[in-house]
Write an enzyme that holds these catalytic residues in place. Structure first.
Site, short mmCIF file in Angstrom:
data_model
loop_
_atom_site.label_atom_id
_atom_site.label_comp_id
_atom_site.label_asym_id
_atom_site.label_seq_id
_atom_site.Cartn_x
_atom_site.Cartn_y
_atom_site.Cartn_z
N ILE A 98 0.85 -1.19 0.00
CA ILE A 98 0.00 0.00 0.00
C ILE A 98 0.88 1.23 0.00
O ILE A 98 1.82 1.35 0.80
CB ILE A 98 -0.93 0.04 1.23
CG1 ILE A 98 -1.76 -1.23 1.33
CG2 ILE A 98 -1.83 1.27 1.18
CD1 ILE A 98 -1.21 -2.24 2.29
N CYS A 99 0.57 2.19 -0.89
CA CYS A 99 1.29 3.45 -0.94
C CYS A 99 2.78 3.17 -1.08
O CYS A 99 3.17 2.33 -1.89
CB CYS A 99 0.95 4.27 0.31
SG CYS A 99 1.35 6.02 0.23
N THR A 100 3.64 3.80 -0.32
CA THR A 100 5.08 3.60 -0.47
C THR A 100 5.56 2.29 0.11
O THR A 100 6.75 1.98 0.04
CB THR A 100 5.87 4.77 0.15
OG1 THR A 100 5.49 4.93 1.51
CG2 THR A 100 5.60 6.06 -0.61
N GLY A 148 -2.25 2.63 -4.82
CA GLY A 148 -1.73 3.99 -4.89
C GLY A 148 -1.54 4.60 -3.51
O GLY A 148 -0.91 4.03 -2.64
#
Length: 224
Positions: A98-100, A148
């Site tokens: 998730i995300c970074t 994202g």
């Protein structure tokens, strides 16, 4: 379905708690929170979470979940976290970044040759780990699910459950948590936000981007 969620200092809480709310409601799923020690882990906004396992005691999992956040910059150059993620990821049936958090999967060598997404401000950095950056909010490449920015973890959590348990189960969970988002303002991505807002955010985040880029270079060099 055994799920291990990585807890490193400085993670973004919604990267973890959003998917957790979805996955914990899936039938037959058991979830552990894995940290370096059993001491509470502080997220980037100060909340603290209590681990249930350490990187030494955690059992192999079917689904490895890696949230992101500012602490990713330290995790990707931390041999203990990189090694744990690699070992767990190589044995898992599915990977979920998730995300970074995708950057930690990349630093562990788990995204080579894969399409992968991340927060839009960090997405291009995935290429340094041999991945193909995707601007999809929800990117699926084989057994690798990458989402994202922060809120996309909920969406991808539902997609993971649909893939593993069927759409009806995911739809029931979506109803249970009354997930029917309607943002009060247009925007939320560089393509849909007002140009002035995008420019302000780019300026605000430039220093962090430079720190993260340097950390990614160090992590990528350690893979060679």
């Amino acid at each position: 379905m055994k799920v291990n969620i990585v807890l490193f200092e400085g993670l973004t809480q919604l990267d973890m708690t959003g998917p957790y709310e979805v996955l914990a409601n899936a039938p037959g799923f058991t979830v552990d929170f894995v940290a370096k020690t059993m001491e509470p882990v502080r997220c980037d906004r100060g909340l603290r979470f209590v681990p249930t396992q350490t990187i030494d005691s955690a059992q192999p999992c079917d689904l490895l979940v890696v949230p992101g956040g500012p602490g990713t910059d330290d995790a990707i150059v931390d041999p203990a976290w990189v090694d744990f993620t690699r070992r767990q990821g190589q044995g898992a049936k599915y990977l979920f970044g998730i995300c970074t958090g995708s950057l930690l999967l990349g630093a562990a060598g788990l995204l080579r040759g894969k399409r992968a997404s991340s927060h839009w401000r960090a997405r291009e950095l995935l290429a340094r780990f041999g991945a193909t950056p995707s601007d999809e909010r929800l990117c699926v490449d084989g057994n690798v699910f990458t989402a994202g920015g922060v809120t996309s973890g909920i969406d991808m959590g539902l997609k993971v459950v649909a893939s593993l348990c069927g759409e009806d189960v995911a739809k029931l969970i979506q109803l249970q948590i009354e997930y029917d988002p309607k943002p009060p303002f247009p925007g939320g991505t560089p393509k849909t936000s007002e140009p002035a807002i995008v420019e302000r955010y780019l300026a605000m985040s430039q220093a962090r981007f430079e720190r993260r880029s340097a950390a990614v270079d160090r992590a990528a060099a350690a893979m060679r």
